[in-house]
Design a protein around this motif. Structure first.
Motif, PDB file in Angstrom:
ATOM      1  N   LEU A  69       0.821  -1.212   0.000  1.00 32.34           N
ATOM      2  CA  LEU A  69       0.000   0.000   0.000  1.00 32.34           C
ATOM      3  C   LEU A  69       0.857   1.266   0.000  1.00 32.34           C
ATOM      4  O   LEU A  69       0.567   2.221  -0.720  1.00 32.34           O
ATOM      5  CB  LEU A  69      -0.935   0.015   1.212  1.00 32.34           C
ATOM      6  N   THR A  70       1.916   1.274   0.797  1.00 32.13           N
ATOM      7  CA  THR A  70       2.720   2.498   0.913  1.00 32.13           C
ATOM      8  C   THR A  70       3.447   2.835  -0.392  1.00 32.13           C
ATOM      9  O   THR A  70       3.639   4.016  -0.699  1.00 32.13           O
ATOM     10  CB  THR A  70       3.751   2.363   2.043  1.00 32.13           C
ATOM     11  N   TYR A  71       3.809   1.816  -1.160  1.00 33.78           N
ATOM     12  CA  TYR A  71       4.618   2.072  -2.356  1.00 33.78           C
ATOM     13  C   TYR A  71       3.883   2.948  -3.367  1.00 33.78           C
ATOM     14  O   TYR A  71       4.502   3.728  -4.104  1.00 33.78           O
ATOM     15  CB  TYR A  71       5.016   0.744  -3.020  1.00 33.78           C
ATOM     16  N   MET A  72       2.531   2.815  -3.430  1.00 27.52           N
ATOM     17  CA  MET A  72       1.770   3.517  -4.469  1.00 27.52           C
ATOM     18  C   MET A  72       1.563   4.996  -4.158  1.00 27.52           C
ATOM     19  O   MET A  72       0.999   5.723  -4.961  1.00 27.52           O
ATOM     20  CB  MET A  72       0.426   2.814  -4.705  1.00 27.52           C
ATOM     21  N   PHE A  73       2.050   5.455  -2.999  1.00 24.69           N
ATOM     22  CA  PHE A  73       1.999   6.874  -2.649  1.00 24.69           C
ATOM     23  C   PHE A  73       3.411   7.459  -2.494  1.00 24.69           C
ATOM     24  O   PHE A  73       3.555   8.614  -2.080  1.00 24.69           O
ATOM     25  CB  PHE A  73       1.232   7.080  -1.338  1.00 24.69           C
ATOM     26  N   LEU A  74       4.414   6.665  -2.826  1.00 25.96           N
ATOM     27  CA  LEU A  74       5.804   7.052  -2.553  1.00 25.96           C
ATOM     28  C   LEU A  74       6.583   7.297  -3.845  1.00 25.96           C
ATOM     29  O   LEU A  74       6.538   6.481  -4.772  1.00 25.96           O
ATOM     30  CB  LEU A  74       6.488   5.945  -1.741  1.00 25.96           C
ATOM     31  N   HIS A  75       7.281   8.430  -3.887  1.00 31.27           N
ATOM     32  CA  HIS A  75       8.223   8.739  -4.974  1.00 31.27           C
ATOM     33  C   HIS A  75       9.506   9.278  -4.344  1.00 31.27           C
ATOM     34  O   HIS A  75       9.445  10.048  -3.382  1.00 31.27           O
ATOM     35  CB  HIS A  75       7.648   9.778  -5.932  1.00 31.27           C
ATOM     36  N   THR A  76      10.624   8.889  -4.904  1.00 28.46           N
ATOM     37  CA  THR A  76      11.901   9.392  -4.394  1.00 28.46           C
ATOM     38  C   THR A  76      12.670  10.172  -5.453  1.00 28.46           C
ATOM     39  O   THR A  76      13.685  10.784  -5.143  1.00 28.46           O
ATOM     40  CB  THR A  76      12.775   8.224  -3.895  1.00 28.46           C
ATOM     41  N   ASN A  77      12.165  10.137  -6.685  1.00 28.16           N
ATOM     42  CA  ASN A  77      12.817  10.843  -7.791  1.00 28.16           C
ATOM     43  C   ASN A  77      11.928  11.999  -8.243  1.00 28.16           C
ATOM     44  O   ASN A  77      10.727  11.812  -8.470  1.00 28.16           O
ATOM     45  CB  ASN A  77      13.077   9.878  -8.947  1.00 28.16           C
ATOM     46  N   PHE A  78      12.517  13.180  -8.385  1.00 28.21           N
ATOM     47  CA  PHE A  78      11.730  14.372  -8.700  1.00 28.21           C
ATOM     48  C   PHE A  78      11.009  14.245 -10.040  1.00 28.21           C
ATOM     49  O   PHE A  78       9.811  14.541 -10.147  1.00 28.21           O
ATOM     50  CB  PHE A  78      12.640  15.607  -8.709  1.00 28.21           C
ATOM     51  N   ILE A  79      11.711  13.817 -11.086  1.00 29.33           N
ATOM     52  CA  ILE A  79      11.108  13.702 -12.417  1.00 29.33           C
ATOM     53  C   ILE A  79       9.974  12.690 -12.396  1.00 29.33           C
ATOM     54  O   ILE A  79       8.899  12.919 -12.967  1.00 29.33           O
ATOM     55  CB  ILE A  79      12.166  13.315 -13.463  1.00 29.33           C
ATOM     56  N   HIS A  80      10.209  11.561 -11.731  1.00 29.54           N
ATOM     57  CA  HIS A  80       9.190  10.523 -11.604  1.00 29.54           C
ATOM     58  C   HIS A  80       7.947  11.090 -10.918  1.00 29.54           C
ATOM     59  O   HIS A  80       6.806  10.861 -11.360  1.00 29.54           O
ATOM     60  CB  HIS A  80       9.763   9.345 -10.802  1.00 29.54           C
ATOM     61  N   ALA A  81       8.151  11.842  -9.863  1.00 24.85           N
ATOM     62  CA  ALA A  81       7.028  12.407  -9.105  1.00 24.85           C
ATOM     63  C   ALA A  81       6.252  13.414  -9.942  1.00 24.85           C
ATOM     64  O   ALA A  81       5.009  13.380  -9.985  1.00 24.85           O
ATOM     65  CB  ALA A  81       7.542  13.061  -7.823  1.00 24.85           C
ATOM     66  N   ILE A  82       6.952  14.315 -10.630  1.00 28.52           N
ATOM     67  CA  ILE A  82       6.286  15.350 -11.416  1.00 28.52           C
ATOM     68  C   ILE A  82       5.451  14.742 -12.533  1.00 28.52           C
ATOM     69  O   ILE A  82       4.283  15.112 -12.747  1.00 28.52           O
ATOM     70  CB  ILE A  82       7.319  16.344 -11.992  1.00 28.52           C
ATOM     71  N   PHE A  83       6.022  13.796 -13.284  1.00 24.30           N
ATOM     72  CA  PHE A  83       5.288  13.174 -14.382  1.00 24.30           C
ATOM     73  C   PHE A  83       4.055  12.431 -13.873  1.00 24.30           C
ATOM     74  O   PHE A  83       2.984  12.484 -14.485  1.00 24.30           O
ATOM     75  CB  PHE A  83       6.195  12.227 -15.172  1.00 24.30           C
ATOM     76  N   ASN A  84       4.198  11.740 -12.749  1.00 28.48           N
ATOM     77  CA  ASN A  84       3.055  11.014 -12.206  1.00 28.48           C
ATOM     78  C   ASN A  84       1.966  11.956 -11.701  1.00 28.48           C
ATOM     79  O   ASN A  84       0.773  11.678 -11.856  1.00 28.48           O
ATOM     80  CB  ASN A  84       3.504  10.077 -11.080  1.00 28.48           C
ATOM     81  N   LEU A  85       2.355  13.064 -11.087  1.00 26.71           N
ATOM     82  CA  LEU A  85       1.369  14.024 -10.604  1.00 26.71           C
ATOM     83  C   LEU A  85       0.609  14.670 -11.759  1.00 26.71           C
ATOM     84  O   LEU A  85      -0.611  14.874 -11.687  1.00 26.71           O
ATOM     85  CB  LEU A  85       2.045  15.095  -9.746  1.00 26.71           C
ATOM     86  N   ILE A  86       1.317  14.987 -12.827  1.00 23.24           N
ATOM     87  CA  ILE A  86       0.661  15.569 -14.008  1.00 23.24           C
ATOM     88  C   ILE A  86      -0.302  14.553 -14.630  1.00 23.24           C
ATOM     89  O   ILE A  86      -1.448  14.889 -14.964  1.00 23.24           O
ATOM     90  CB  ILE A  86       1.708  16.022 -15.044  1.00 23.24           C
ATOM     91  N   ALA A  87       0.167  13.311 -14.766  1.00 22.41           N
ATOM     92  CA  ALA A  87      -0.689  12.267 -15.341  1.00 22.41           C
ATOM     93  C   ALA A  87      -1.893  12.001 -14.452  1.00 22.41           C
ATOM     94  O   ALA A  87      -3.018  11.823 -14.939  1.00 22.41           O
ATOM     95  CB  ALA A  87       0.123  10.987 -15.535  1.00 22.41           C
ATOM     96  N   LEU A  88      -1.679  11.989 -13.137  1.00 21.28           N
ATOM     97  CA  LEU A  88      -2.783  11.761 -12.202  1.00 21.28           C
ATOM     98  C   LEU A  88      -3.823  12.870 -12.332  1.00 21.28           C
ATOM     99  O   LEU A  88      -5.038  12.597 -12.305  1.00 21.28           O
ATOM    100  CB  LEU A  88      -2.253  11.709 -10.767  1.00 21.28           C
ATOM    101  N   TYR A  89      -3.385  14.099 -12.487  1.00 22.40           N
ATOM    102  CA  TYR A  89      -4.321  15.215 -12.619  1.00 22.40           C
ATOM    103  C   TYR A  89      -5.175  15.075 -13.884  1.00 22.40           C
ATOM    104  O   TYR A  89      -6.415  15.146 -13.820  1.00 22.40           O
ATOM    105  CB  TYR A  89      -3.550  16.537 -12.656  1.00 22.40           C
ATOM    106  N   TYR A  90      -4.536  14.870 -15.036  1.00 17.17           N
ATOM    107  CA  TYR A  90      -5.278  14.836 -16.299  1.00 17.17           C
ATOM    108  C   TYR A  90      -6.132  13.574 -16.436  1.00 17.17           C
ATOM    109  O   TYR A  90      -7.303  13.648 -16.840  1.00 17.17           O
ATOM    110  CB  TYR A  90      -4.316  14.974 -17.486  1.00 17.17           C
TER     111      TYR A  90
END
Length: 302
Positions: A69-90
């Protein structure tokens, strides 16, 4: 600074489930990143981060089952986090054009769990991956986000969406493009991630197909959400109306009637939520969005 944090707090409380998922992912990333930097500067071991990620080595996973469960809310890389947040929004905005907000959370979680399953199966059964499974860990919301996208693809594959620089494209072709990218990435350095993406996509597609046929696979999770709201004093969430755009599929009378009943139920629940807030704290404490919603919903009753 205190005003800044108050604005974030109010935005989180007043936002929908998509907003909250984005805040949770962004907040966890920021917190974990700061802690990792501080630990590194003071030469404190940071191996604890692996206890929040899913190890491919099954004996290790048995010692940290919470990581699924925790892994699906965790990012440690900035680029990975930004791309996922943008994709999650759209993709989340697209999802809410067809489904309820609580279903978004359910699909997010189901997609993450399905991603774990394909990741573990692939790295423990496929010979090419087995030799690398010992030091492999799964992290990030990508599988959940793929499930969100493909739940819409499964529900309305022939609906059109407009993409910048490309124009109108059927949802099924967008899904195929993302799936092909992951299939072509198998064998790369991020093969485990691609396997998880495929699992999330399969789960999302099955969800959409089943929902189209009248079966809602989100009910186990949405029931838990309802229980938490009722017993933990959590604020009830407003729901968006499900709107179909460029619909090319024919809808049966039964499907149309069910859609109309669901919209009417959502409208009444939203009105009740706002009226309850007025009763407790007064009209002046409503947000601008709530006042606008009350005005628009009241007009529909006339």
């Amino acid at each position: 600074m205190s005003r800044f944090f108050n604005d974030i707090k109010n935005s989180f409380k007043g936002g929908n489930f998509l907003t909250r998922l984005i805040y949770i992912n962004a907040g966890v990333f920021a917190l974990v990143k700061v802690i990792l930097i501080l630990f590194t500067l003071f030469q404190i071991p940071t191996y604890w981060i692996y206890y929040l990620q899913v190890p491919a080595f099954l004996p290790s996973l048995l010692q940290q089952p919470w990581s699924i469960l925790t892994y699906m809310f965790l990012h440690t890389n900035f680029i990975h986090a930004i791309f996922n947040l943008i994709a999650l929004y759209y993709f989340g905005k697209l999802f809410l054009s067809y489904y309820h907000q609580k279903q978004l959370v359910a699909v997010y979680i189901w997609g993450g769990l399905a991603g774990v399953c394909t990741y573990l199966l692939g790295l423990n059964l496929i010979p090419y991956f087995v030799e690398h499974s010992l030091g492999s860990y799964l992290v990030g919301a990508s599988a959940s986000i793929m499930a969100i996208l493909f739940s819409v693809v499964g529900y309305a594959p022939n609906n059109m969406v407009r993409l910048a620089l490309i124009g109108s494209v059927k949802l099924k072709y967008i899904g195929i493009a993302f799936l092909l990218l992951d299939l072509m990435s198998l064998g790369s350095i991020n093969s485990g991630g691609s396997l998880a993406h495929i699992g999330g996509a399969i789960m999302g597609y099955l969800y959409g197909v089943c929902y189209q046929k009248g079966t809602d696979l989100s009910k186990p999770i949405t029931s838990i959400i309802d229980w938490l709201v009722d017993h933990c004093n959590l604020p009830k969430m407003p729901k968006r109306f499900k709107v179909k755009v460029n619909q090319t599929q024919n809808m049966s009378d039964a499907q149309w009637n069910r859609q109309q009943k669901e919209r009417e139920k959502e409208r009444q629940e939203r009105i009740d939520q706002i009226l309850e807030k007025i009763k407790k704290s007064g009209y002046q404490n409503l947000t601008d969005e709530e006042k606008k919603s009350l005005f628009q919903l009241s007009k529909k009753e006339q």
